[in-house]
Design a protein around this motif. Sequence first.
Motif, PDB file in Angstrom:
ATOM      1  N   THR A 136       0.823  -1.225   0.000  1.00 18.02           N
ATOM      2  CA  THR A 136       0.000   0.000   0.000  1.00 18.02           C
ATOM      3  C   THR A 136       0.854   1.271   0.000  1.00 18.02           C
ATOM      4  N   SER A 137       2.098   1.172   0.437  1.00 17.79           N
ATOM      5  CA  SER A 137       2.995   2.329   0.390  1.00 17.79           C
ATOM      6  C   SER A 137       3.453   2.625  -1.038  1.00 17.79           C
ATOM      7  N   LEU A 138       3.166   1.686  -1.965  1.00 22.52           N
ATOM      8  CA  LEU A 138       3.497   1.868  -3.376  1.00 22.52           C
ATOM      9  C   LEU A 138       2.250   2.126  -4.221  1.00 22.52           C
ATOM     10  N   GLY A 139       1.099   2.256  -3.546  1.00 18.74           N
ATOM     11  CA  GLY A 139      -0.126   2.520  -4.276  1.00 18.74           C
ATOM     12  C   GLY A 139      -0.756   1.293  -4.892  1.00 18.74           C
ATOM     13  N   VAL A 140      -0.475   0.127  -4.336  1.00 21.27           N
ATOM     14  CA  VAL A 140      -1.019  -1.124  -4.855  1.00 21.27           C
ATOM     15  C   VAL A 140      -1.338  -2.012  -3.662  1.00 21.27           C
ATOM     16  N   ILE A 141      -1.946  -3.158  -3.896  1.00 17.97           N
ATOM     17  CA  ILE A 141      -2.221  -4.112  -2.822  1.00 17.97           C
ATOM     18  C   ILE A 141      -1.434  -5.392  -3.072  1.00 17.97           C
ATOM     19  N   PRO A 142      -1.287  -6.240  -2.072  1.00 17.87           N
ATOM     20  CA  PRO A 142      -0.658  -7.536  -2.311  1.00 17.87           C
ATOM     21  C   PRO A 142      -1.417  -8.288  -3.404  1.00 17.87           C
ATOM     22  N   GLY A 143      -0.689  -8.870  -4.356  1.00 18.45           N
ATOM     23  CA  GLY A 143      -1.334  -9.517  -5.493  1.00 18.45           C
ATOM     24  C   GLY A 143      -1.030 -10.980  -5.661  1.00 18.45           C
ATOM     25  N   TYR A 144      -0.196 -11.523  -4.774  1.00 21.81           N
ATOM     26  CA  TYR A 144       0.163 -12.940  -4.872  1.00 21.81           C
ATOM     27  C   TYR A 144      -0.443 -13.739  -3.712  1.00 21.81           C
ATOM     28  N   GLY A 145      -1.668 -13.365  -3.332  1.00 28.10           N
ATOM     29  CA  GLY A 145      -2.382 -14.112  -2.300  1.00 28.10           C
ATOM     30  C   GLY A 145      -2.268 -13.549  -0.908  1.00 28.10           C
ATOM     31  N   GLY A 146      -1.574 -12.424  -0.748  1.00 29.75           N
ATOM     32  CA  GLY A 146      -1.337 -11.876   0.591  1.00 29.75           C
ATOM     33  C   GLY A 146      -2.593 -11.454   1.333  1.00 29.75           C
ATOM     34  N   THR A 147      -3.575 -10.889   0.598  1.00 26.67           N
ATOM     35  CA  THR A 147      -4.798 -10.447   1.272  1.00 26.67           C
ATOM     36  C   THR A 147      -5.660 -11.621   1.711  1.00 26.67           C
ATOM     37  N   GLN A 148      -5.385 -12.815   1.205  1.00 27.92           N
ATOM     38  CA  GLN A 148      -6.151 -14.002   1.564  1.00 27.92           C
ATOM     39  C   GLN A 148      -5.437 -14.842   2.619  1.00 27.92           C
ATOM     40  N   ARG A 149      -4.154 -15.098   2.410  1.00 25.96           N
ATOM     41  CA  ARG A 149      -3.435 -16.007   3.317  1.00 25.96           C
ATOM     42  C   ARG A 149      -3.084 -15.349   4.646  1.00 25.96           C
ATOM     43  N   LEU A 150      -2.757 -14.058   4.642  1.00 24.01           N
ATOM     44  CA  LEU A 150      -2.380 -13.414   5.906  1.00 24.01           C
ATOM     45  C   LEU A 150      -3.527 -13.428   6.916  1.00 24.01           C
ATOM     46  N   PRO A 151      -4.776 -13.070   6.543  1.00 23.13           N
ATOM     47  CA  PRO A 151      -5.875 -13.183   7.512  1.00 23.13           C
ATOM     48  C   PRO A 151      -6.120 -14.617   7.972  1.00 23.13           C
ATOM     49  N   GLN A 152      -5.932 -15.589   7.075  1.00 20.35           N
ATOM     50  CA  GLN A 152      -6.099 -16.988   7.469  1.00 20.35           C
ATOM     51  C   GLN A 152      -5.108 -17.371   8.568  1.00 20.35           C
ATOM     52  N   LEU A 153      -3.910 -16.815   8.488  1.00 19.67           N
ATOM     53  CA  LEU A 153      -2.850 -17.198   9.416  1.00 19.67           C
ATOM     54  C   LEU A 153      -2.844 -16.389  10.706  1.00 19.67           C
ATOM     55  N   ILE A 154      -3.151 -15.096  10.634  1.00 16.80           N
ATOM     56  CA  ILE A 154      -3.006 -14.265  11.843  1.00 16.80           C
ATOM     57  C   ILE A 154      -4.304 -13.593  12.273  1.00 16.80           C
ATOM     58  N   GLY A 155      -5.378 -13.788  11.516  1.00 24.71           N
ATOM     59  CA  GLY A 155      -6.652 -13.157  11.861  1.00 24.71           C
ATOM     60  C   GLY A 155      -6.885 -11.882  11.067  1.00 24.71           C
ATOM     61  N   LYS A 156      -8.148 -11.548  10.882  1.00 23.44           N
ATOM     62  CA  LYS A 156      -8.532 -10.423  10.029  1.00 23.44           C
ATOM     63  C   LYS A 156      -8.022  -9.079  10.550  1.00 23.44           C
ATOM     64  N   GLY A 157      -8.198  -8.825  11.833  1.00 26.55           N
ATOM     65  CA  GLY A 157      -7.821  -7.525  12.377  1.00 26.55           C
ATOM     66  C   GLY A 157      -6.335  -7.247  12.261  1.00 26.55           C
ATOM     67  N   ARG A 158      -5.516  -8.209  12.646  1.00 27.50           N
ATOM     68  CA  ARG A 158      -4.063  -8.026  12.554  1.00 27.50           C
ATOM     69  C   ARG A 158      -3.619  -7.880  11.103  1.00 27.50           C
ATOM     70  N   ALA A 159      -4.232  -8.677  10.206  1.00 18.04           N
ATOM     71  CA  ALA A 159      -3.881  -8.585   8.790  1.00 18.04           C
ATOM     72  C   ALA A 159      -4.256  -7.223   8.225  1.00 18.04           C
ATOM     73  N   MET A 160      -5.447  -6.731   8.592  1.00 19.53           N
ATOM     74  CA  MET A 160      -5.870  -5.401   8.144  1.00 19.53           C
ATOM     75  C   MET A 160      -4.859  -4.336   8.569  1.00 19.53           C
ATOM     76  N   GLU A 161      -4.452  -4.396   9.822  1.00 21.57           N
ATOM     77  CA  GLU A 161      -3.497  -3.397  10.329  1.00 21.57           C
ATOM     78  C   GLU A 161      -2.164  -3.488   9.602  1.00 21.57           C
ATOM     79  N   LEU A 162      -1.662  -4.706   9.447  1.00 19.07           N
ATOM     80  CA  LEU A 162      -0.343  -4.881   8.837  1.00 19.07           C
ATOM     81  C   LEU A 162      -0.352  -4.404   7.390  1.00 19.07           C
ATOM     82  N   ILE A 163      -1.428  -4.712   6.654  1.00 19.20           N
ATOM     83  CA  ILE A 163      -1.507  -4.302   5.248  1.00 19.20           C
ATOM     84  C   ILE A 163      -1.750  -2.803   5.124  1.00 19.20           C
TER      85      ILE A 163
END
Length: 260
Positions: A136-163
């Motif tokens: 997001t600091s480059l004006g884009v979002i994770p595109g290789y599965g990051g928005t899906q796998r990170l919440p699965q592994l650490i939970g939605k709230g933490r993933a939202m904050e980290l991204i």
Amino acid sequence: MSFKNIIATSENGIGKITINRPSKLNALNKETIEELHTAFENLDADNETKVIIITGEGEKAFVAGADISEFANFSIEEGAQLAAQGQELLFDFVENLKTPVIAAVNGFALGGGLELAMSCHFRIASDNAKMGLPETSLGVIPGYGGTQRLPQLIGKGRAMELIMTAGMIDAETAKSYGLVNHVVSQAELLEFTKGIASKIMRNSPMAIGKAIKAINANYKDGVNGFETEIRNFGKCFGTEDFKEGTTAFLEKRKASFSGK
């Protein structure tokens, strides 16, 4: 196997893939992704390889991200195609391999690097590792599965904050979040990971492959994980490994699995 950007070997049942672009902090470019696909495909097809470990060359980075210079001028269509091809060729491919894949995270795992580590079946980190999705600091979002796998592994709230913050977390925080299973010194990382690989290798390769399918099924839309488990549990009963495992147990001896 000979490659330009990676080193792939197999010894004593353990395949090892090292991303070897230290001058670029092992950043992923198109060529490296293609080479990784080939290496994983070859090792997964090799009946002698029971576990695959992936790591980065040097002491600074596992993979410090994607090679931004390759896609900085892409159009909307090209950007979508980049993500789709990358997910199919490497990230989804690794997640669904029948051979267990362990990420030995030996430094920075950022952007595509963290996405690659998350596509592996589990992760072990050195104590100097740093992880994050800074897209997001480059004006884009994770595109290789990051928005899906990170919440699965650490939970939605933490993933939202980290991204959203594009921040980084250290290895101990990653462990407390459940993103990595163990944290060890960099000097111990590979031997520690091989030790876990050796424990995996004592068990049925066939059963492990079916367990991976069943576990992954719970995270796929429209797929009933319990039904997948039941189906694969039943399939085990028709295998040589099941016959050997149960016979060895009853005979009070160590099983010798063929993977069939």
